[in-house]
Design a protein around this motif. Structure first.
Motif, PDB file in Angstrom:
ATOM      1  N   ASP A 227       0.827  -1.206   0.000  1.00  0.00           N
ATOM      2  CA  ASP A 227       0.000   0.000   0.000  1.00  0.00           C
ATOM      3  C   ASP A 227       0.861   1.257   0.000  1.00  0.00           C
ATOM      4  OD1 ASP A 227      -2.164  -1.671   0.009  1.00  0.00           O
ATOM      5  OD2 ASP A 227      -2.626  -1.419   2.141  1.00  0.00           O
ATOM      6  N   ALA A 228       2.002   1.204   0.724  1.00  0.00           N
ATOM      7  CA  ALA A 228       2.908   2.351   0.739  1.00  0.00           C
ATOM      8  C   ALA A 228       3.519   2.570  -0.640  1.00  0.00           C
ATOM      9  CB  ALA A 228       4.004   2.141   1.784  1.00  0.00           C
ATOM     10  N   ALA A 229       3.864   1.481  -1.322  1.00  0.00           N
ATOM     11  CA  ALA A 229       4.415   1.609  -2.669  1.00  0.00           C
ATOM     12  C   ALA A 229       3.381   2.180  -3.630  1.00  0.00           C
ATOM     13  CB  ALA A 229       4.912   0.248  -3.160  1.00  0.00           C
ATOM     14  N   VAL A 230       2.140   1.722  -3.535  1.00  0.00           N
ATOM     15  CA  VAL A 230       1.069   2.258  -4.380  1.00  0.00           C
ATOM     16  C   VAL A 230       0.881   3.751  -4.122  1.00  0.00           C
ATOM     17  CG1 VAL A 230      -1.426   2.201  -4.793  1.00  0.00           C
ATOM     18  CG2 VAL A 230      -0.140   0.062  -4.631  1.00  0.00           C
ATOM     19  N   ALA A 231       1.088   4.176  -2.883  1.00  0.00           N
ATOM     20  CA  ALA A 231       0.939   5.584  -2.522  1.00  0.00           C
ATOM     21  C   ALA A 231       2.130   6.430  -2.962  1.00  0.00           C
ATOM     22  CB  ALA A 231       0.721   5.722  -1.018  1.00  0.00           C
ATOM     23  N   GLY A 232       3.140   5.811  -3.586  1.00  0.00           N
ATOM     24  CA  GLY A 232       4.271   6.572  -4.109  1.00  0.00           C
ATOM     25  C   GLY A 232       5.398   6.793  -3.136  1.00  0.00           C
ATOM     26  N   MET A 233       5.514   5.908  -2.110  1.00  0.00           N
ATOM     27  CA  MET A 233       6.539   6.096  -1.082  1.00  0.00           C
ATOM     28  C   MET A 233       7.898   5.530  -1.457  1.00  0.00           C
ATOM     29  SD  MET A 233       5.228   7.814   1.400  1.00  0.00           S
ATOM     30  CE  MET A 233       6.408   7.477   2.707  1.00  0.00           C
ATOM     31  N   GLY A 234       7.967   4.724  -2.529  1.00  0.00           N
ATOM     32  CA  GLY A 234       9.275   4.196  -2.901  1.00  0.00           C
ATOM     33  C   GLY A 234       9.192   2.870  -3.621  1.00  0.00           C
ATOM     34  N   VAL A 235      10.365   2.233  -3.767  1.00  0.00           N
ATOM     35  CA  VAL A 235      10.501   0.939  -4.433  1.00  0.00           C
ATOM     36  C   VAL A 235      10.404  -0.154  -3.374  1.00  0.00           C
ATOM     37  CG1 VAL A 235      11.965  -0.522  -5.876  1.00  0.00           C
ATOM     38  CG2 VAL A 235      12.005   1.978  -6.158  1.00  0.00           C
ATOM     39  N   THR A 236       9.638  -1.195  -3.660  1.00  0.00           N
ATOM     40  CA  THR A 236       9.542  -2.306  -2.717  1.00  0.00           C
ATOM     41  C   THR A 236       9.848  -3.614  -3.430  1.00  0.00           C
ATOM     42  OG1 THR A 236       8.200  -3.230  -0.921  1.00  0.00           O
ATOM     43  CG2 THR A 236       7.089  -2.816  -3.027  1.00  0.00           C
ATOM     44  N   TYR A 237       9.970  -4.674  -2.652  1.00  0.00           N
ATOM     45  CA  TYR A 237      10.385  -5.983  -3.169  1.00  0.00           C
ATOM     46  C   TYR A 237       9.543  -7.035  -2.458  1.00  0.00           C
ATOM     47  CZ  TYR A 237      13.581  -9.932  -4.047  1.00  0.00           C
ATOM     48  OH  TYR A 237      14.131 -11.122  -4.421  1.00  0.00           O
ATOM     49  N   LEU A 238       8.517  -7.560  -3.144  1.00  0.00           N
ATOM     50  CA  LEU A 238       7.523  -8.390  -2.476  1.00  0.00           C
ATOM     51  C   LEU A 238       7.097  -9.567  -3.343  1.00  0.00           C
ATOM     52  CD1 LEU A 238       5.228  -5.584  -1.011  1.00  0.00           C
ATOM     53  CD2 LEU A 238       6.749  -7.087   0.300  1.00  0.00           C
ATOM     54  N   PRO A 239       6.516 -10.598  -2.713  1.00  0.00           N
ATOM     55  CA  PRO A 239       5.981 -11.729  -3.481  1.00  0.00           C
ATOM     56  C   PRO A 239       4.824 -11.292  -4.374  1.00  0.00           C
ATOM     57  CG  PRO A 239       6.245 -12.310  -1.156  1.00  0.00           C
ATOM     58  CD  PRO A 239       6.445 -10.834  -1.253  1.00  0.00           C
ATOM     59  N   THR A 240       4.664 -11.996  -5.483  1.00  0.00           N
ATOM     60  CA  THR A 240       3.606 -11.643  -6.425  1.00  0.00           C
ATOM     61  C   THR A 240       2.220 -11.912  -5.861  1.00  0.00           C
ATOM     62  OG1 THR A 240       3.945 -13.808  -7.463  1.00  0.00           O
ATOM     63  CG2 THR A 240       4.993 -11.911  -8.499  1.00  0.00           C
ATOM     64  N   PHE A 241       2.105 -12.810  -4.865  1.00  0.00           N
ATOM     65  CA  PHE A 241       0.769 -13.014  -4.307  1.00  0.00           C
ATOM     66  C   PHE A 241       0.304 -11.801  -3.499  1.00  0.00           C
ATOM     67  CE2 PHE A 241       3.347 -15.023  -0.861  1.00  0.00           C
ATOM     68  CZ  PHE A 241       2.851 -14.362   0.245  1.00  0.00           C
ATOM     69  N   ILE A 242       1.238 -10.902  -3.167  1.00  0.00           N
ATOM     70  CA  ILE A 242       0.871  -9.665  -2.468  1.00  0.00           C
ATOM     71  C   ILE A 242       0.654  -8.522  -3.448  1.00  0.00           C
ATOM     72  CG2 ILE A 242       1.668  -7.914  -0.808  1.00  0.00           C
ATOM     73  CD1 ILE A 242       3.136 -10.085   0.680  1.00  0.00           C
ATOM     74  N   VAL A 243       1.514  -8.409  -4.455  1.00  0.00           N
ATOM     75  CA  VAL A 243       1.457  -7.249  -5.358  1.00  0.00           C
ATOM     76  C   VAL A 243       0.868  -7.580  -6.722  1.00  0.00           C
ATOM     77  CG1 VAL A 243       3.414  -6.118  -4.229  1.00  0.00           C
ATOM     78  CG2 VAL A 243       3.829  -7.658  -6.167  1.00  0.00           C
ATOM     79  N   GLY A 244       0.466  -8.830  -6.941  1.00  0.00           N
ATOM     80  CA  GLY A 244       0.005  -9.241  -8.268  1.00  0.00           C
ATOM     81  C   GLY A 244      -1.159  -8.419  -8.784  1.00  0.00           C
ATOM     82  N   ALA A 245      -2.164  -8.188  -7.949  1.00  0.00           N
ATOM     83  CA  ALA A 245      -3.338  -7.426  -8.392  1.00  0.00           C
ATOM     84  C   ALA A 245      -2.963  -5.988  -8.724  1.00  0.00           C
ATOM     85  CB  ALA A 245      -4.421  -7.466  -7.317  1.00  0.00           C
ATOM     86  N   ALA A 246      -2.109  -5.366  -7.890  1.00  0.00           N
ATOM     87  CA  ALA A 246      -1.699  -3.978  -8.134  1.00  0.00           C
ATOM     88  C   ALA A 246      -0.888  -3.867  -9.423  1.00  0.00           C
ATOM     89  CB  ALA A 246      -0.895  -3.451  -6.947  1.00  0.00           C
ATOM     90  N   LEU A 247      -0.087  -4.894  -9.729  1.00  0.00           N
ATOM     91  CA  LEU A 247       0.666  -4.888 -10.988  1.00  0.00           C
ATOM     92  C   LEU A 247      -0.285  -5.027 -12.179  1.00  0.00           C
ATOM     93  CD1 LEU A 247       3.626  -7.224  -9.959  1.00  0.00           C
ATOM     94  CD2 LEU A 247       3.811  -4.795 -10.490  1.00  0.00           C
ATOM     95  N   LYS A 248      -1.245  -5.911 -12.051  1.00  0.00           N
ATOM     96  CA  LYS A 248      -2.189  -6.126 -13.143  1.00  0.00           C
ATOM     97  C   LYS A 248      -3.010  -4.875 -13.432  1.00  0.00           C
ATOM     98  CE  LYS A 248      -5.800  -9.343 -14.643  1.00  0.00           C
ATOM     99  NZ  LYS A 248      -6.590 -10.564 -14.275  1.00  0.00           N
ATOM    100  N   GLU A 249      -3.355  -4.146 -12.356  1.00  0.00           N
ATOM    101  CA  GLU A 249      -4.178  -2.936 -12.505  1.00  0.00           C
ATOM    102  C   GLU A 249      -3.367  -1.709 -12.861  1.00  0.00           C
ATOM    103  OE1 GLU A 249      -5.962  -2.844  -8.696  1.00  0.00           O
ATOM    104  OE2 GLU A 249      -7.177  -4.660  -9.023  1.00  0.00           O
ATOM    105  N   GLY A 250      -2.029  -1.825 -12.881  1.00  0.00           N
ATOM    106  CA  GLY A 250      -1.184  -0.694 -13.240  1.00  0.00           C
ATOM    107  C   GLY A 250      -0.884   0.253 -12.097  1.00  0.00           C
ATOM    108  N   ARG A 251      -1.312  -0.098 -10.887  1.00  0.00           N
ATOM    109  CA  ARG A 251      -1.010   0.758  -9.731  1.00  0.00           C
ATOM    110  C   ARG A 251       0.439   0.610  -9.309  1.00  0.00           C
ATOM    111  NH1 ARG A 251      -4.327  -0.812  -5.140  1.00  0.00           N
ATOM    112  NH2 ARG A 251      -4.481  -2.875  -6.118  1.00  0.00           N
TER     113      ARG A 251
END
Length: 298
Positions: A227-251
């Motif tokens: 959520d912090a990365a989506v809000a523009g706080m920086g670069v993060t490094y996470l499993p795709t099961f956490i960020v997969g939806a945000a990547l698919k939606e372009g967030r």
């Protein structure tokens, strides 16, 4: 005198590491547990444990007795389960520990299906990112992500977990897109966990590289970091099961894709004395079956 009960008490003391913890797990008093083990040692004519005010140390004969007792108790459990017809229908309670974010992404939908399949099984789940002490805290099974420490626990691979470096489009538009790992030294990063120094590992052309990353926010929960990365706080490094939806939606947008390391392993770990547990083994096979539908990569 019940030699099998004495074996069970001794094994629980070994697994828990203290009389107090073993007594809590068995629902007995500390004094009763201590007295039974003293009687066991008197009957065998050997010392199984060296006791001090701070710790218990097993003797060589105690270790040998423990290993034999575990094997015999496991055989007794399997015989009783066979007589009760549980070789085909598991029955009992599973005390499970699982990482929070993984459980929210997968277990929430899988557990009801498992319990509908096995009507005589119940599950108690503790969601925590900390590495619980299975033996000391009385868990039957834990799901763990990453490299496992050497221990007496049995581990079975469940699936692979892919990770991705990513940031929001707005952040990248303002700060630029990192093209190589060293570029992160000039970026705000959102690392997982705590500690003064966090290193991210990169594979790619040449030898593996580690980079010390820093940022204004550090959390031991992947959902919060996403959520912090989506809000523009920086670069993060996470499993795709956490960020997969945000990547698919372009967030979020992936970066440094040519440098991603090998996927992590999701493992089921359990104590040796749970190897013959039908509910535990049924749950592991269920997870392997269900998660294999994703080609084993989450």
């Amino acid at each position: 005198m019940n030699p099998f009960e004495d074996m069970r008490i001794f094994c629980q003391v070994m697994d828990s590491g203290s009389f107090t913890a073993a007594a809590d797990q068995l629902g007995l008093s500390k004094q009763f547990v201590s007295r039974r083990l003293m009687q066991l040692e008197e009957r065998l004519g050997v010392r199984l444990l060296n006791r001090s005010t701070r710790r218990l140390d097993v003797t060589p004969l105690g270790q040998s007795y423990y290993e034999s007792a575990l094997r015999l108790l496991g055989e007794v459990e399997q015989v009783e389960q066979g007589i009760a017809g549980q070789t085909t229908e598991p029955r009992g309670t599973i005390r499970l520990s699982a990482p929070l974010s993984f459980a929210l992404a997968h277990l929430g939908c899988l557990l009801p299906v498992f319990l509908q399949r096995y009507r005589d099984v119940s599950v108690e789940v503790d969601l925590s990112d900390r590495p619980v002490d299975l033996l000391g805290e009385g868990y039957d099974l834990a799901l763990r992500i990453g490299v496992l420490e050497d221990s007496t626990l049995i581990a079975r691979r469940i699936a692979s977990i892919k990770r991705v470096y990513c940031a929001s489009p707005d952040y990248l538009a303002e700060r630029g897109t990192p093209n190589k790992p060293e570029d992160l030294l000039n970026h705000d990063c959102l690392p997982y966990g705590h500690g003064r120094q966090v290193q991210w590992r990169f594979d790619g052309p040449g030898k593996p590289l580690t980079v010390n990353v820093t940022g204004r926010m550090r959390v031991n929960n992947g959902d919060v970091l996403r959520d912090a990365a989506v809000a523009g706080m920086g670069v993060t490094y996470l499993p795709t099961f956490i960020v997969g939806a945000a990547l698919k939606e372009g967030r979020l947008v992936p970066v440094l894709e040519d440098f991603s390391p090998e996927p992590l392993t999701l493992s089921a770990v359990y104590p040796q004395h749970r190897q013959g547990s039908r509910p535990v083994q049924a749950f592991i096979e269920f997870l392997r079956e269900r998660l294999d539908q994703t080609q084993g990569v989450l």
